[in-house]
Enzyme design. Structure first.
Site, mmCIF file in Angstrom:
data_model
loop_
_atom_site.group_PDB
_atom_site.id
_atom_site.type_symbol
_atom_site.label_atom_id
_atom_site.label_comp_id
_atom_site.label_asym_id
_atom_site.label_seq_id
_atom_site.Cartn_x
_atom_site.Cartn_y
_atom_site.Cartn_z
ATOM 1 N NE ARG A 23 23.864 57.557 48.932
ATOM 2 C CZ ARG A 23 23.907 57.637 50.560
ATOM 3 N NH1 ARG A 23 25.114 57.300 50.888
ATOM 4 N NH2 ARG A 23 23.033 58.457 51.037
ATOM 5 C CB VAL A 26 28.975 60.595 43.231
ATOM 6 C CG1 VAL A 26 27.991 61.854 42.587
ATOM 7 C CG2 VAL A 26 29.394 59.561 42.127
ATOM 8 C CB ILE A 129 32.129 38.465 47.648
ATOM 9 C CG1 ILE A 129 32.225 37.573 46.678
ATOM 10 C CG2 ILE A 129 30.883 39.658 47.367
ATOM 11 C CD1 ILE A 129 31.035 36.542 46.340
ATOM 12 C CG ASP A 130 36.641 36.214 45.950
ATOM 13 O OD1 ASP A 130 35.713 35.531 46.184
ATOM 14 O OD2 ASP A 130 37.177 36.330 44.758
ATOM 15 C CG MET A 172 30.914 32.283 44.778
ATOM 16 S SD MET A 172 30.342 33.885 43.777
ATOM 17 C CE MET A 172 29.192 33.324 42.880
ATOM 18 N N GLY A 188 28.953 27.138 61.984
ATOM 19 C CA GLY A 188 29.110 25.908 62.805
ATOM 20 C C GLY A 188 29.318 24.753 62.093
ATOM 21 C CE LYS A 216 28.565 15.888 63.609
ATOM 22 N NZ LYS A 216 28.088 17.194 64.570
ATOM 23 C CB ILE A 253 22.226 32.742 46.136
ATOM 24 C CG1 ILE A 253 21.161 32.231 45.282
ATOM 25 C CG2 ILE A 253 21.866 33.253 47.623
ATOM 26 C CD1 ILE A 253 19.677 32.995 45.495
HETATM 27 P P1 ATP Z 1 37.120 39.653 41.288
HETATM 28 O O1 ATP Z 1 37.927 39.536 42.661
HETATM 29 O O2 ATP Z 1 35.505 39.833 41.912
HETATM 30 O O3 ATP Z 1 37.227 38.430 40.626
HETATM 31 P P2 ATP Z 1 38.731 41.345 39.967
HETATM 32 O O4 ATP Z 1 38.838 42.827 39.904
HETATM 33 O O5 ATP Z 1 39.890 40.509 40.470
HETATM 34 O O6 ATP Z 1 37.470 41.086 40.945
HETATM 35 P P3 ATP Z 1 39.070 40.518 37.397
HETATM 36 O O7 ATP Z 1 38.312 39.720 36.260
HETATM 37 O O8 ATP Z 1 40.433 39.765 37.676
HETATM 38 O O9 ATP Z 1 38.381 40.821 38.460
HETATM 39 O O10 ATP Z 1 39.470 41.808 36.666
HETATM 40 C C1 ATP Z 1 38.737 42.811 36.200
HETATM 41 C C2 ATP Z 1 39.137 43.330 35.085
HETATM 42 O O11 ATP Z 1 40.435 44.162 35.229
HETATM 43 C C3 ATP Z 1 39.632 42.417 33.685
HETATM 44 O O12 ATP Z 1 38.408 42.022 33.094
HETATM 45 C C4 ATP Z 1 40.344 43.422 33.124
HETATM 46 O O13 ATP Z 1 40.008 44.171 32.233
HETATM 47 C C5 ATP Z 1 41.330 44.082 34.007
HETATM 48 N N1 ATP Z 1 42.240 43.381 34.327
HETATM 49 C C6 ATP Z 1 42.563 42.308 35.345
HETATM 50 N N2 ATP Z 1 43.885 42.058 35.350
HETATM 51 C C7 ATP Z 1 44.543 42.708 34.594
HETATM 52 C C8 ATP Z 1 46.004 42.702 34.156
HETATM 53 N N3 ATP Z 1 46.792 41.952 34.522
HETATM 54 N N4 ATP Z 1 46.236 43.839 33.205
HETATM 55 C C9 ATP Z 1 45.371 44.677 32.962
HETATM 56 N N5 ATP Z 1 44.013 44.654 33.249
HETATM 57 C C10 ATP Z 1 43.680 43.621 33.981
#
Ligand code: ATP
Length: 321
Positions: A23, A26, A129-130, A172, A188, A216, A253
């Site tokens: 958002r 844009v 989220i990682d 996760m 905790g 405990k 979730i």
């Molecule tokens: P998350 O941390 O949430 O998993 P992420 O961006 O690391 O997110 P990935 O599944 O690793 O998630 O990457 C998303 C997309 O980015 C992949 O499906 C692919 O299309 C592209 N991608 C990932 N790694 C590569 C790479 N080494 N070369 C080219 N494209 C890539």
């Protein structure tokens, strides 16, 4: 300097706050007089030409929503040079001169390849989220996910205490223990098991047994999904301790829900920065946060380095357990 149009996309796993970031991209670009296209479903949509022009109203009623209105996907085809070329051509034919990518390190890696291969300006925003993107201590969505987990731990604690149980909570994190460690401390937990740190199952069970013998009432063990199989762990812990043990796998979730104020604010700040930067000719950067301030990180450094788990968090989790 971009005169005509940019595009924005979300990619990889969805993360609350991606909408706020898109958002902001844009609305900032439109304010600067530059057209904005939204690419649906990440690189899959870029290759499939699932791209539409956005206006200010396209991003109304979004800031409070989790997920991503643009959709996200994973695309194997984009990992091939041919796939990336197809995607680039779909941008080129619309006169799109720069791309803002909101995603995790995989998505940013994809962007770095587009930049190298086609010279298209790329600005990345860390959306996962990682919280595992190198060079930034914040990623969009991690705070909301952490709050969701802590809320769940609070509830699990009530029932664990009522029954004198051990409660194992799987969160996760295949490779990154940030979510587990942070929510373990904030929730905790007695033990936090993460992929980055070895743990001794026998020691843990011994300590748990001892603690229950001393009165405990319950224990919480937070496990990152990449650390071990939580269900299997539950069986072993119950066998070894003789204490009633339950496993709760939080699953998807954790990804959903309305973003926290922190995620809305920071995603908005990053979105504005990204749009202004790409329009003014900046490329190959990722914007993130360091000690509360927006920082820019070189895109290639961000994707070529691996963020490590802060040992201070590991120490604190142990200290306070
Ligand atoms: P998350 O941390 O949430 O998993 P992420 O961006 O690391 O997110 P990935 O599944 O690793 O998630 O990457 C998303 C997309 O980015 C992949 O499906 C692919 O299309 C592209 N991608 C990932 N790694 C590569 C790479 N080494 N070369 C080219 N494209 C890539």
């Amino acid at each position: 300097m971009i005169k005509k149009a940019i595009a924005v996309m979300t990619s990889g796993g969805d993360a609350p706050g991606m909408n706020a970031a898109a958002r902001a991209v844009v609305r900032t670009a439109l304010h600067e007089g530059v057209d904005v296209y939204g690419i649906h479903n990440g690189y899959k949509g870029m290759i499939g030409d699932d791209i539409e022009q956005l206006n200010s109203r396209s991003v109304s009623d979004l800031i409070q929503r989790g997920g991503t209105f643009l959709g996200t996907a994973r695309s194997k085809e984009f990992k091939t040079p041919e796939g990336r070329k197809k995607g680039f051509e779909n941008l080129q034919k619309r006169g799109i001169e720069g791309l803002v990518i909101i995603g995790g390190d995989g998505s940013l890696t994809g962007g770095s390849l587009m930049s190298k291969e086609f010279g298209i300006p790329i600005v990345g925003l860390p959306g996962t989220i990682d919280n595992d993107v190198w060079g930034t201590d914040y990623t969009i969505g991690a705070d909301t996910a952490a709050n969701t987990i802590v809320e769940a731990i609070n509830k699990l604690r009530d029932t664990a205490s009522a029954h004198r149980r051990i409660m194992i909570v799987e969160v996760m994190g295949h490779k990154s223990g940030w979510l587990a460690m942070t929510t373990g401390i904030a929730g905790g937990a007695e033990y936090v098991l993460v992929p980055e740190v070895k743990f001794d199952l026998d020691d843990m069970c011994h300590e748990l047994k001892d603690a229950y013998e001393r009165g405990k009432r319950y224990s919480i063990i937070v496990v990152a999904e990449g650390a071990c199989d939580a269900i299997g762990l539950g069986t072993v812990v119950e066998e070894k301790t003789g204490i009633d043990t339950r496993v709760s796998v939080l699953g998807h979730i954790q990804r959903g829900g309305s973003p926290t104020v922190e995620d809305r604010m920071k995603a908005s700040m990053l979105g504005e920065k990204a749009a202004l930067a790409i329009i003014s000719g900046v490329t190959n950067v990722v914007f993130g946060f360091d000690a509360g301030k927006v920082v820019s990180i070189n895109l290639f450094e961000a994707v070529n380095n691996k963020k490590t788990l802060d040992p201070e968090l590991v120490r604190l989790a142990r200290m306070l357990a």
